[in-house]
Design a protein around this motif. Sequence first.
Motif, mmCIF file in Angstrom:
data_model
loop_
_atom_site.group_PDB
_atom_site.id
_atom_site.type_symbol
_atom_site.label_atom_id
_atom_site.label_comp_id
_atom_site.label_asym_id
_atom_site.label_seq_id
_atom_site.Cartn_x
_atom_site.Cartn_y
_atom_site.Cartn_z
ATOM 1 N N LEU A 1 0.799 -1.164 -0.100
ATOM 2 C CA LEU A 1 0.040 -0.007 0.061
ATOM 3 C C LEU A 1 0.912 1.342 -0.010
ATOM 4 O O LEU A 1 1.564 1.701 1.103
ATOM 5 C CB LEU A 1 -0.854 -0.008 1.277
ATOM 6 C CG LEU A 1 -2.192 1.088 1.264
ATOM 7 C CD1 LEU A 1 -3.092 0.851 0.006
ATOM 8 C CD2 LEU A 1 -2.634 1.075 2.628
ATOM 9 N N ALA A 2 0.982 1.865 -1.031
ATOM 10 C CA ALA A 2 1.526 3.183 -1.135
ATOM 11 C C ALA A 2 1.316 4.127 -2.328
ATOM 12 O O ALA A 2 0.603 3.548 -3.137
ATOM 13 C CB ALA A 2 3.257 2.483 -1.762
ATOM 14 N N ASP A 3 1.868 5.200 -2.261
ATOM 15 C CA ASP A 3 1.640 6.141 -3.437
ATOM 16 C C ASP A 3 2.494 5.860 -4.562
ATOM 17 O O ASP A 3 3.907 6.294 -4.509
ATOM 18 C CB ASP A 3 1.939 7.558 -2.839
ATOM 19 C CG ASP A 3 1.239 8.720 -4.211
ATOM 20 O OD1 ASP A 3 1.355 8.508 -5.221
ATOM 21 O OD2 ASP A 3 0.952 9.786 -3.608
ATOM 22 N N SER A 4 2.260 4.791 -5.655
ATOM 23 C CA SER A 4 3.101 4.628 -6.623
ATOM 24 C C SER A 4 3.964 5.866 -7.352
ATOM 25 O O SER A 4 4.931 5.507 -7.735
ATOM 26 C CB SER A 4 2.447 3.849 -7.576
ATOM 27 O OG SER A 4 1.248 4.362 -8.308
ATOM 28 N N ALA A 5 3.145 6.836 -7.778
ATOM 29 C CA ALA A 5 3.662 7.979 -8.235
ATOM 30 C C ALA A 5 4.867 8.673 -7.550
ATOM 31 O O ALA A 5 5.934 8.971 -8.134
ATOM 32 C CB ALA A 5 2.610 8.923 -8.910
ATOM 33 N N ARG A 6 4.674 8.889 -6.464
ATOM 34 C CA ARG A 6 5.606 9.274 -5.528
ATOM 35 C C ARG A 6 6.748 8.646 -5.099
ATOM 36 O O ARG A 6 7.922 9.015 -5.029
ATOM 37 C CB ARG A 6 4.806 9.896 -4.295
ATOM 38 C CG ARG A 6 3.883 11.396 -4.219
ATOM 39 C CD ARG A 6 4.623 12.249 -4.841
ATOM 40 N NE ARG A 6 3.632 13.367 -4.756
ATOM 41 C CZ ARG A 6 3.919 14.544 -5.117
ATOM 42 N NH1 ARG A 6 5.195 14.760 -5.402
ATOM 43 N NH2 ARG A 6 3.262 15.619 -5.063
ATOM 44 N N LEU A 7 6.117 7.412 -4.908
ATOM 45 C CA LEU A 7 7.254 6.291 -4.961
ATOM 46 C C LEU A 7 8.582 6.238 -6.067
ATOM 47 O O LEU A 7 9.681 6.273 -5.676
ATOM 48 C CB LEU A 7 6.852 4.947 -4.263
ATOM 49 C CG LEU A 7 7.824 3.910 -4.041
ATOM 50 C CD1 LEU A 7 8.791 4.111 -3.037
ATOM 51 C CD2 LEU A 7 7.353 2.536 -3.938
ATOM 52 N N GLY A 8 7.997 6.049 -7.048
ATOM 53 C CA GLY A 8 8.491 6.266 -8.298
ATOM 54 C C GLY A 8 9.393 7.358 -8.756
ATOM 55 O O GLY A 8 10.387 7.423 -8.966
ATOM 56 N N GLN A 9 8.935 8.608 -8.221
ATOM 57 C CA GLN A 9 9.201 9.815 -8.482
ATOM 58 C C GLN A 9 10.740 10.040 -7.150
ATOM 59 O O GLN A 9 11.626 10.341 -7.940
ATOM 60 C CB GLN A 9 8.338 11.223 -8.110
ATOM 61 C CG GLN A 9 9.067 12.494 -8.209
ATOM 62 C CD GLN A 9 8.089 13.664 -7.602
ATOM 63 O OE1 GLN A 9 6.970 13.166 -6.913
ATOM 64 N NE2 GLN A 9 8.144 14.886 -8.133
ATOM 65 N N LEU A 10 10.460 9.394 -5.979
ATOM 66 C CA LEU A 10 11.419 9.418 -5.240
ATOM 67 C C LEU A 10 12.792 8.654 -6.073
ATOM 68 O O LEU A 10 13.936 8.868 -5.795
ATOM 69 C CB LEU A 10 11.225 9.035 -3.870
ATOM 70 C CG LEU A 10 12.188 9.253 -2.665
ATOM 71 C CD1 LEU A 10 11.508 9.277 -1.379
ATOM 72 C CD2 LEU A 10 13.222 7.736 -2.619
ATOM 73 N N PHE A 11 12.207 7.415 -6.543
ATOM 74 C CA PHE A 11 13.513 6.532 -6.800
ATOM 75 C C PHE A 11 13.968 7.070 -8.439
ATOM 76 O O PHE A 11 15.391 6.974 -8.389
ATOM 77 C CB PHE A 11 12.806 5.129 -7.202
ATOM 78 C CG PHE A 11 14.013 4.027 -7.810
ATOM 79 C CD1 PHE A 11 14.932 3.955 -7.083
ATOM 80 C CD2 PHE A 11 13.415 3.631 -9.026
ATOM 81 C CE1 PHE A 11 15.791 2.881 -7.775
ATOM 82 C CE2 PHE A 11 14.459 2.727 -9.553
ATOM 83 C CZ PHE A 11 15.529 2.489 -9.207
#
Length: 436
Positions: free
Chosen positions: A175-185
Amino acid sequence: MALAAPAVVAFAGACWSRAALRRAAEKWHRAEDEWARRCDAAEAREQAARVETSIQASAAAKQERLWLLGAMRLYAEAPLTAVTGLLESLGTAAMPSAQRAQALVIRSAMRTWAQTLHDLLDISPLESRAIVLDESVTNPREVIDGVVALLAPAAARRGLRPNVSVDQTVAMLILADSARLGQLFFHLLDQMIRFSTQGEIAIVVQAEPVNAGSQRISIKLMDTRRDAVNAAQLPLFEPIADPGFAGELPANLDACLSLCQILAERMQGELLVASSDSKSVTHASFSAPFSVEQWGPSAELTSNAQAPLFAIAAQPRHVATSKSSEPFERRYLDALSEEGINLHTFLSAWRRSMTDDLVRLGALHHRHDTDELRTLLHRLSGAVGLVGAGSLMEALRSASTAPERETGAIDSLIERGRTLVTQLDTAIDPHRSTIR
């Protein structure tokens, strides 16, 4: 009296000369002051003109920047958001498993790209932005693969090869914000590419249990520093010719890292950018707890291989497909990877050996050389057993001990062997050390 008259005349002449010299000096000083005032006034006017020109140039550059940002929002961000929405609404249930998996990775990459572009075009101060996480069911592997595919061209241009290793303990769905997690990575990997060259970027994803329903996922980015001596001399972007924009790019990079720090705090995680020893440098690491929605892969995902998206982004190639498939156990290759064996090197040698043996098998069969044929069939059974193709292994063993061999049976075994080679060639992701 005769001497007094000339003395008086001489004294009067001296006084007159002194008065004339004083008047001349005063006139010269007045002229000097006048020229000084004129020079100061001219310099003040010139300076005011330069300031006015600078203000006008700065205003024009700012207006041009605002126009460019508006154009990018209109012609880049808006269409990208629309395409992302179309991908979100695209039904993938009717797709084959491999195509559906790639479509999900592409969807994740587009979502990350749209969010990253939106924040890069935002001119408001970072502190004033309202950053709220929109959590949903997310596949962390899709997020990582999507970001790697986005940055694959930049990495290839600098001679870099990302190598992603995801531990088996990492949950399949979180359960996560996929867009924000991808942006961070995305920003962390971009920073790695920016300061590395001619080497391998190791991306290690691991997980530690927190409780029965959550785990702490960590992402570490490292390089080997083999040829990173002059990495800073190779700019990722071309120099900016417009002096009005000079100095903005480093500031934007700092803002990206500051945004990553804020995102890590919102996710209740930790973000570190530090170096270790001289052989392996950890440029960045991120870890945060996530709730787990699904621990392991579904049976459908386990039984189907996925074509690597990174290969499509970095260097498109034609892969032969076949309607038939040859089953094999992925845990055999996983075991080899866990023992430290490089699957790319192993499978490259295995594929060459298998291809040569299959060609030789056809030649021996047509020559009816029974002894060498039996030996070759036995060796092929051991080779396919290494990759977990149990069904083909048993068929080859049975054929090696059979008293008579039909031509159709041997041709079928050769075809099954070639199918297995093709499947393993497409099942291995070129930037991973394990199979998909």
